[in-house]
Design a protein around this motif. Structure first.
Motif, PDB file in Angstrom:
ATOM      1  N   SER A 177       0.836  -1.185   0.000  1.00  0.00           N
ATOM      2  CA  SER A 177       0.000   0.000   0.000  1.00  0.00           C
ATOM      3  C   SER A 177       0.874   1.240   0.000  1.00  0.00           C
ATOM      4  O   SER A 177       1.851   1.322   0.728  1.00  0.00           O
ATOM      5  CB  SER A 177      -0.905  -0.006   1.233  1.00  0.00           C
ATOM      6  N   THR A 178       0.523   2.173  -0.808  1.00  0.00           N
ATOM      7  CA  THR A 178       1.283   3.420  -0.850  1.00  0.00           C
ATOM      8  C   THR A 178       0.546   4.538  -0.136  1.00  0.00           C
ATOM      9  O   THR A 178       0.880   5.696  -0.281  1.00  0.00           O
ATOM     10  CB  THR A 178       1.529   3.837  -2.296  1.00  0.00           C
ATOM     11  N   THR A 179      -0.472   4.161   0.633  1.00  0.00           N
ATOM     12  CA  THR A 179      -1.260   5.213   1.265  1.00  0.00           C
ATOM     13  C   THR A 179      -0.698   5.646   2.593  1.00  0.00           C
ATOM     14  O   THR A 179      -0.945   6.741   3.041  1.00  0.00           O
ATOM     15  CB  THR A 179      -2.693   4.720   1.490  1.00  0.00           C
ATOM     16  N   GLY A 180       0.058   4.814   3.227  1.00  0.00           N
ATOM     17  CA  GLY A 180       0.515   5.148   4.559  1.00  0.00           C
ATOM     18  C   GLY A 180       1.768   5.978   4.562  1.00  0.00           C
ATOM     19  O   GLY A 180       2.268   6.442   3.536  1.00  0.00           O
ATOM     20  N   ALA A 181       2.295   6.181   5.787  1.00  0.00           N
ATOM     21  CA  ALA A 181       3.505   6.965   5.925  1.00  0.00           C
ATOM     22  C   ALA A 181       4.672   6.294   5.212  1.00  0.00           C
ATOM     23  O   ALA A 181       5.529   6.949   4.639  1.00  0.00           O
ATOM     24  CB  ALA A 181       3.808   7.159   7.403  1.00  0.00           C
ATOM     25  N   GLN A 182       4.675   4.957   5.268  1.00  0.00           N
ATOM     26  CA  GLN A 182       5.750   4.242   4.616  1.00  0.00           C
ATOM     27  C   GLN A 182       5.722   4.463   3.118  1.00  0.00           C
ATOM     28  O   GLN A 182       6.745   4.657   2.475  1.00  0.00           O
ATOM     29  CB  GLN A 182       5.620   2.749   4.942  1.00  0.00           C
ATOM     30  N   GLY A 183       4.509   4.463   2.554  1.00  0.00           N
ATOM     31  CA  GLY A 183       4.389   4.663   1.130  1.00  0.00           C
ATOM     32  C   GLY A 183       4.849   6.033   0.689  1.00  0.00           C
ATOM     33  O   GLY A 183       5.553   6.183  -0.319  1.00  0.00           O
ATOM     34  N   THR A 184       4.487   7.051   1.453  1.00  0.00           N
ATOM     35  CA  THR A 184       4.896   8.385   1.082  1.00  0.00           C
ATOM     36  C   THR A 184       6.392   8.573   1.272  1.00  0.00           C
ATOM     37  O   THR A 184       7.038   9.292   0.519  1.00  0.00           O
ATOM     38  CB  THR A 184       4.119   9.408   1.902  1.00  0.00           C
ATOM     39  N   ALA A 185       6.940   7.943   2.306  1.00  0.00           N
ATOM     40  CA  ALA A 185       8.383   8.018   2.483  1.00  0.00           C
ATOM     41  C   ALA A 185       9.096   7.355   1.333  1.00  0.00           C
ATOM     42  O   ALA A 185      10.120   7.863   0.835  1.00  0.00           O
ATOM     43  CB  ALA A 185       8.772   7.375   3.817  1.00  0.00           C
ATOM     44  N   ASP A 186       8.545   6.248   0.856  1.00  0.00           N
ATOM     45  CA  ASP A 186       9.119   5.595  -0.307  1.00  0.00           C
ATOM     46  C   ASP A 186       9.031   6.495  -1.525  1.00  0.00           C
ATOM     47  O   ASP A 186       9.940   6.525  -2.353  1.00  0.00           O
ATOM     48  CB  ASP A 186       8.398   4.277  -0.570  1.00  0.00           C
ATOM     49  N   SER A 187       7.922   7.221  -1.634  1.00  0.00           N
ATOM     50  CA  SER A 187       7.747   8.077  -2.795  1.00  0.00           C
ATOM     51  C   SER A 187       8.795   9.170  -2.833  1.00  0.00           C
ATOM     52  O   SER A 187       9.372   9.451  -3.890  1.00  0.00           O
ATOM     53  CB  SER A 187       6.340   8.684  -2.771  1.00  0.00           C
ATOM     54  N   SER A 188       9.059   9.789  -1.716  1.00  0.00           N
ATOM     55  CA  SER A 188      10.076  10.841  -1.717  1.00  0.00           C
ATOM     56  C   SER A 188      11.453  10.259  -2.023  1.00  0.00           C
ATOM     57  O   SER A 188      12.249  10.875  -2.738  1.00  0.00           O
ATOM     58  CB  SER A 188      10.079  11.545  -0.364  1.00  0.00           C
ATOM     59  N   ALA A 189      11.713   9.067  -1.511  1.00  0.00           N
ATOM     60  CA  ALA A 189      13.001   8.431  -1.817  1.00  0.00           C
ATOM     61  C   ALA A 189      13.084   8.070  -3.296  1.00  0.00           C
ATOM     62  O   ALA A 189      14.139   8.222  -3.931  1.00  0.00           O
ATOM     63  CB  ALA A 189      13.183   7.194  -0.943  1.00  0.00           C
ATOM     64  N   GLN A 190      11.963   7.588  -3.853  1.00  0.00           N
ATOM     65  CA  GLN A 190      11.955   7.258  -5.277  1.00  0.00           C
ATOM     66  C   GLN A 190      12.176   8.500  -6.132  1.00  0.00           C
ATOM     67  O   GLN A 190      12.859   8.454  -7.152  1.00  0.00           O
ATOM     68  CB  GLN A 190      10.626   6.597  -5.639  1.00  0.00           C
ATOM     69  N   CYS A 191      11.594   9.598  -5.706  1.00  0.00           N
ATOM     70  CA  CYS A 191      11.774  10.843  -6.453  1.00  0.00           C
ATOM     71  C   CYS A 191      13.243  11.253  -6.466  1.00  0.00           C
ATOM     72  O   CYS A 191      13.786  11.614  -7.522  1.00  0.00           O
ATOM     73  CB  CYS A 191      10.906  11.932  -5.822  1.00  0.00           C
ATOM     74  N   GLU A 192      13.874  11.191  -5.317  1.00  0.00           N
ATOM     75  CA  GLU A 192      15.278  11.594  -5.254  1.00  0.00           C
ATOM     76  C   GLU A 192      16.176  10.629  -6.039  1.00  0.00           C
ATOM     77  O   GLU A 192      17.137  11.048  -6.669  1.00  0.00           O
ATOM     78  CB  GLU A 192      15.734  11.667  -3.795  1.00  0.00           C
ATOM     79  N   GLU A 209      -9.261  20.903 -11.845  1.00  0.00           N
ATOM     80  CA  GLU A 209     -10.492  20.428 -11.230  1.00  0.00           C
ATOM     81  C   GLU A 209     -10.650  18.923 -11.414  1.00  0.00           C
ATOM     82  O   GLU A 209     -10.443  18.398 -12.516  1.00  0.00           O
ATOM     83  CB  GLU A 209     -11.682  21.169 -11.834  1.00  0.00           C
ATOM     84  N   ALA A 210     -10.991  18.267 -10.344  1.00  0.00           N
ATOM     85  CA  ALA A 210     -11.284  16.825 -10.339  1.00  0.00           C
ATOM     86  C   ALA A 210     -10.079  15.968 -10.678  1.00  0.00           C
ATOM     87  O   ALA A 210     -10.227  14.781 -10.939  1.00  0.00           O
ATOM     88  CB  ALA A 210     -12.456  16.488 -11.255  1.00  0.00           C
ATOM     89  N   ALA A 211      -8.912  16.557 -10.692  1.00  0.00           N
ATOM     90  CA  ALA A 211      -7.705  15.740 -10.881  1.00  0.00           C
ATOM     91  C   ALA A 211      -7.394  15.008  -9.571  1.00  0.00           C
ATOM     92  O   ALA A 211      -7.918  15.337  -8.513  1.00  0.00           O
ATOM     93  CB  ALA A 211      -6.540  16.612 -11.306  1.00  0.00           C
ATOM     94  N   SER A 212      -6.498  14.038  -9.682  1.00  0.00           N
ATOM     95  CA  SER A 212      -6.261  13.196  -8.514  1.00  0.00           C
ATOM     96  C   SER A 212      -4.766  12.894  -8.399  1.00  0.00           C
ATOM     97  O   SER A 212      -4.137  12.469  -9.374  1.00  0.00           O
ATOM     98  CB  SER A 212      -7.058  11.889  -8.643  1.00  0.00           C
ATOM     99  N   ILE A 213      -4.241  13.112  -7.216  1.00  0.00           N
ATOM    100  CA  ILE A 213      -2.858  12.747  -6.910  1.00  0.00           C
ATOM    101  C   ILE A 213      -2.927  11.643  -5.858  1.00  0.00           C
ATOM    102  O   ILE A 213      -3.257  11.899  -4.701  1.00  0.00           O
ATOM    103  CB  ILE A 213      -2.061  13.940  -6.349  1.00  0.00           C
ATOM    104  N   LYS A 214      -2.641  10.427  -6.266  1.00  0.00           N
ATOM    105  CA  LYS A 214      -2.812   9.312  -5.336  1.00  0.00           C
ATOM    106  C   LYS A 214      -1.612   9.108  -4.429  1.00  0.00           C
ATOM    107  O   LYS A 214      -1.672   8.328  -3.492  1.00  0.00           O
ATOM    108  CB  LYS A 214      -3.076   8.029  -6.109  1.00  0.00           C
ATOM    109  N   GLY A 215      -0.534   9.772  -4.712  1.00  0.00           N
ATOM    110  CA  GLY A 215       0.659   9.577  -3.894  1.00  0.00           C
ATOM    111  C   GLY A 215       1.144  10.868  -3.280  1.00  0.00           C
ATOM    112  O   GLY A 215       0.395  11.566  -2.609  1.00  0.00           O
ATOM    113  N   TRP A 216       2.386  11.186  -3.558  1.00  0.00           N
ATOM    114  CA  TRP A 216       3.082  12.266  -2.889  1.00  0.00           C
ATOM    115  C   TRP A 216       3.281  13.396  -3.876  1.00  0.00           C
ATOM    116  O   TRP A 216       3.748  13.170  -4.993  1.00  0.00           O
ATOM    117  CB  TRP A 216       4.411  11.703  -2.406  1.00  0.00           C
ATOM    118  N   ALA A 217       2.886  14.602  -3.497  1.00  0.00           N
ATOM    119  CA  ALA A 217       3.023  15.763  -4.369  1.00  0.00           C
ATOM    120  C   ALA A 217       3.795  16.831  -3.634  1.00  0.00           C
ATOM    121  O   ALA A 217       3.504  17.117  -2.468  1.00  0.00           O
ATOM    122  CB  ALA A 217       1.658  16.292  -4.795  1.00  0.00           C
TER     123      ALA A 217
END
Lengths: 358, 462
Positions: A35-50, A170-178
């Motif tokens: 799941s990418t919804t939790g804190a772990q998922g968002t932390a992974d997202s920032s690491a993936q971005c970098e 409008e009505a766009a969706s960001i499911k992860g980390w922005a």
């Protein structure tokens, strides 16, 4: 005649006791979807971005320079995954097959990057210029050194990072980390999970003359005395309108704050918090239940809820000097609201479409 | 000769030729019923042994009844743990998010004087150069130093010049006379800020733990934050990995809801204490252990938050709930009944009570097993010992249901370890064998003093 039944009872008891510790393995070994919804998922997202940023700088820097002079380059990496390095004046649509609805290549643009509408991008997108994601398009991840604009009803499934501004239509969706270096603007009915920026604007902002000063307080309010230094100021508490209260407040029930109050201190209520209109809070707010925030409230500290946060239009969270964190399972924020720092909806976040009544 | 069994009456005394053929063909009256108590051993029911026998029988019945009750409670506890595991797995609660932005308070980090002089100086320099995820201007250091350690004092002075006003030396008695808990009270007076972070000397300092340690303190009902050591999977064999898994199985299910129970299970190495809360405790002048601090604060209605996954330390894994702490936990029941307390504090008190009762029940079950063995009930004693074996996972006998280990984070990297959980009860046997190994290594005195025993070390080693 009495010994035999006792022995028979002990045998299944022993079997049950011996077998019970082995049961968790069946559950623990079961494969669960990530799941990418939790804190772990968002932390992974920032690491993936970098890591993607460092990948672009290390592997594609020379190709980007080459594409600026020689035009678009297409190829595959060591794992056989295709990539496209767009030239400065090139457009992605030129390299897509007619009626193509899916792009399986990683796209690196040396200039601006326009993603056509209704296109599904399976890989990361990078542009040194601006990125425009068309309407109803879907992208996995985007990184830009400049602005990013996400079109109406477009979706980003993992992460998006702009070093300047990020506009979510409008009505766009960001499911992860922005994240954005300067500002994130979310239009009405936009959905989000975790947004980080010095300024996060929700919906249509107030007009220049549409401002109202908070009313002055008319008295001070003292909460019920606690016994000694123990935490706990009672079960439910209601603070009358236009009163000032100083000090920490810990309740096991619901806190109701009247309009125009000024609270200085940290607040904790286990069942929920209801703030009226034009309330100013200088401190953190924690609640085990829902937090309902009235219109034009100003909260300078973190707002944390185990359930949901519903903010009416015109609320302000944090300041540019002291950014804060707004976190809850569900966050619904009215238009003309402004946040500084982080807004983290663990399950669902949305900008409400209603207009401020001011 | 006609065989007769109990209940068949006296053996006929007539000689064989005198018996009739019809008498020989009578069917045997076999029965498993024992004769009445008075007919079996009539001489034992008279005299002074009567009260002892009756007391033994009463004790055996009582031990059997207690064992049956404890076994039922253990199974119920396991069932409850199983249901909790299922519920949490179904709901999959999200970890509390670490705040990325907040008005971070000023904190002080207490560095105790541990190790030799060189290690202390290295520790101070390491902390001074560490890149924490916290505003550097809001971190103060309280460095405890022995009064006679000139090198450390010189290093502190250098650090003090680098960080103007943010280094506070704390003179203390020579090493070994005062522990970390003894330094807390004196450190409270010379520290600055809203929180005091206690840092052990021998743990590595991760750069990303400070913000998550301070975040829960922004909640006004939280008084203490405890971070535990969670081992990193060692390269050693499966036995070491199993031991580590069994030790930190409970760490996987820790949430802020049941922090105190896990806190009492030990492995706490970093504690951020809200100064105001600690000042209100009635423990001034005493040695402050983490259990006492947590119990005192919980009894007053404060709540604790627990962090996970600090670093690896092998000897810290096996710390368990002590008997005295369990008895002290029972005193929290008055706080559990106070509706004025915040819900989280009451939940923590409930968790502490449950853990303490489980431990006392485990010890009572073990005692029942011993008593029943000496009363001639080896089967029941074996059941009791087996129950103890399968409900105690660490070397200190802390009862934590195996079913609680069902919850593991879903990361793929730990999926392999999760499959080993089924073998965790075997760790109990491994620990018993491990406990016997030092006995084998003992050298008999006579053999050690034999003059002919060749030395394995060269002469110049002495």
């Amino acid at each position: 005649m009495n010994d035999l039944p006792d022995g028979l009872l002990l045998i299944p008891l022993c079997i049950a006791i011996c077998g019970l510790p082995f049961l968790p393995a069946l559950l623990a070994a079961r494969k669960l979807p990530r799941s990418t919804t939790g804190a772990q998922g968002t932390a992974d997202s920032s690491a993936q971005c970098e890591s993607f940023r460092s990948l672009v700088e290390s592997r594609f820097a020379s190709l980007i320079n080459l594409a600026r002079t020689n035009g678009t380059i297409r190829g595959t990496n060591d794992h056989g995954q295709p990539y496209i390095v767009l030239g400065f004046q090139s457009h992605l649509a030129q390299y897509l097959a007619p009626d193509s609805r899916r792009l399986r290549s990683c796209v690196i643009a040396s200039g601006h990057l326009d993603i056509p509408g209704e296109l599904v991008c399976d890989r990361e997108l990078f542009a040194e210029g601006r990125i425009n994601l068309g309407h109803h398009a879907l992208a996995k991840a985007m990184l830009s050194h400049r602005d990013i604009a996400i079109g109406p009803r477009a979706r980003v499934t993992h992460w998006v990072r702009s070093d300047r501004r990020l506009d979510i239509a409008e009505a766009a969706s960001i499911k992860g980390w922005a994240s954005a270096g300067i500002e994130v603007v979310l239009a009405r009915r936009a959905r989000f999970r975790k947004v980080l920026a010095p300024e996060i604007r929700f919906g249509r902002q107030r007009e220049a003359g549409d401002t109202r000063n908070a009313p002055d307080t008319i008295g001070s309010f003292s909460p019920p005395a606690r016994s000694g230094e123990q935490p706990g100021n009672g079960h439910h508490l209601q603070i009358p309108a236009q009163h000032t209260m100083k000090g920490d407040l810990v309740l096991s029930g619901v806190l109701t704050v009247g309009d125009g109050c000024h609270l200085i201190g940290r607040i904790r209520a286990d069942k929920g918090i209801v703030l009226g209109q034009d309330v100013r809070v200088e401190g953190a707010i924690h609640a085990g239940g829902d937090i309902r925030i009235g219109a034009r409230c100003s909260i300078s500290g973190p707002v944390i809820s185990s359930a949901g946060i519903h903010a009416d239009p015109g609320c302000v969270f944090g300041s540019r000097e002291d950014p804060c964190t707004v976190s809850a399972e569900t966050i619904l924020i009215g238009e003309a609201s402004l946040a500084h720092g982080t807004v983290h909806a663990l399950r669902h976040g949305e900008v409400l479409a209603e207009r401020s009544g001011a | 000769m006609t065989p007769t069994l109990g209940g068949a009456g006296p053996v006929p005394t007539a000689s064989a030729p005198a018996r009739s053929t019809a008498h020989d063909t009578l069917p045997l009256r076999l029965t498993r019923a024992f004769p009445p108590e008075g007919q079996r051993h009539p001489e034992t029911i008279v005299g002074s042994g009567l009260s002892g026998k009756l007391a033994g029988a009463w004790l055996r019945d009582a031990a059997l009844g207690l064992l049956a009750m404890l076994a039922a409670l253990t199974l119920l506890n396991s069932l409850a743990g199983w249901m909790i595991a299922l519920r949490r797995r179904a709901e999959r609660p999200l970890q509390p998010a670490v705040m990325t932005h907040a008005n971070w308070p000023v904190i002080s980090i207490l560095i105790p004087p541990r190790g030799n002089a060189r290690a202390r100086i290295e520790r101070v320099r390491e902390l001074a150069e560490a890149d924490f995820d916290y505003p550097a201007e809001r971190i103060h250091f309280v460095i405890a130093h022995p009064e006679n350690d000139d090198m450390l004092i010189h290093a502190i002075e250098e650090l003090r010049k680098q960080r103007e006003g943010r280094v506070h030396p704390l003179p203390c008695p020579p090493a070994g006379e005062q522990g970390l808990s003894g330094l807390v009270e004196s450190a409270m007076t010379c520290s600055a800020g809203d929180a005091l972070v206690l840092l052990d000397q021998d743990l590595p300092v991760p750069a990303d733990w400070l913000r998550s340690a301070v975040s829960p303190l922004l909640d006004p009902a939280t008084a203490i934050v405890v971070a535990r050591c969670v081992g990193i999977a060692p390269e050693a064999g499966a036995a070491a990995r199993l031991e580590m898994l069994s030790a930190q199985a409970d760490a996987r299910i820790v949430t802020q809801s049941d922090a105190l129970a896990r806190l009492l299970a030990g492995k706490a190495r970093i504690r951020a204490l809200r100064r105001q809360a600690l000042r209100t405790t009635r423990l001034k002048g005493r040695a402050l252990s983490e259990e006492r601090i947590a119990l005192e604060l919980a009894g007053q209605g404060w709540q604790a938050a627990l962090l996970d996954g600090l670093s690896y330390r092998k000897d810290a894994i096996g710390q368990g709930l002590r008997f005295g702490t369990a008895i002290r936990c029972l005193g929290l029941i008055s706080g559990f009944l106070k509706p004025r307390f915040p819900a989280m504090a009451r939940r923590q008190i409930r968790a502490a009570l449950g853990t303490a009762l489980a431990m006392l029940g485990w010890q009572a079950m073990f005692l029942c097993g011993i008593v029943l063995y000496f009363l001639g009930e080896p089967l029941a004693a074996g059941v009791a010992v087996m129950l103890c074996a399968f409900t105690a996972f660490d070397s200190h006998g802390v009862p934590d249901s195996a079913l609680r280990a069902a919850i593991l984070p879903p990361e793929g990297a730990q999926r392999e370890d999760a499959c080993l959980l089924a073998l965790m009860p075997m760790c109990y046997l491994a620990r018993q064998v491990q406990g016997l190994l030092p006995v084998r290594q003992l050298t008999p005195r006579d053999q050690a003093l034999e003059p002919d025993t060749p030395s394995t070390l060269p002469a110049e080693s002495f």
